[in-house]
Write a protein that holds these residues in place. Structure first.
Motif: not given
Length: 137
Positions: A3-4, A6-7, A10-11, A39, A42-43, A46
């Motif tokens: 994951l990045t 930011y990802q 967010a999770l 963001l 992208s989720r 993926p």
């Protein structure tokens, strides 16, 4: 899981709550709208990498540049066939109608392109009636 930052952030927000709204995610992560959209997109997909922001801006600039050429061509085509149009609004609306199958042009951009065509002497405003345009080229 790869994951990045930011990802991952967010999770981690979902550790405390099962549901979060768009605005809550935006506020919690302190991100701009375009970054939140990237963001979230992208989720949901993926395996499809998103282009970096700087490349995305270049693409948008290139598209805008190409659209300016298409708008210019449309305006010249309309004026070449009509020779004279009495109202700027009529020219703008015909241009929008012609281009609507490709993209939705912005009225301000069309008006700017008209002024640019005047400065490059493809069109001219009538000296007595500034709302009337003549084809020159």
């Amino acid at each position: 899981m790869v994951l990045t930052t930011y990802q991952a952030a967010a999770l981690l927000l979902f550790n405390a709550l099962e549901q979060l709204s768009y605005s809550e995610i935006k506020t919690q992560l302190n991100l701009a709208d375009e970054d939140v959209v990237r963001l979230l997109a992208s989720r949901f997909s993926p395996r499809v990498p998103l282009p970096p922001v700087d490349k995305r801006k270049k693409v948008v600039e290139d598209v805008d540049k190409d659209r300016r050429y298409v708008i210019d061509a449309s305006l010249v085509h309309i004026m070449k066939s009509r020779k004279v149009l009495n109202h700027q609004q009529q020219l703008v609306s015909e241009c929008v109608e012609q281009l609507s199958c490709m993209f939705q042009p912005d009225f301000k951009v069309i008006k700017k392109r008209i002024e640019d065509l005047i400065s490059h002497e493809y069109l001219e405003r009538d000296k007595e009636n500034p709302n009337q345009f003549r084809y020159l080229a």
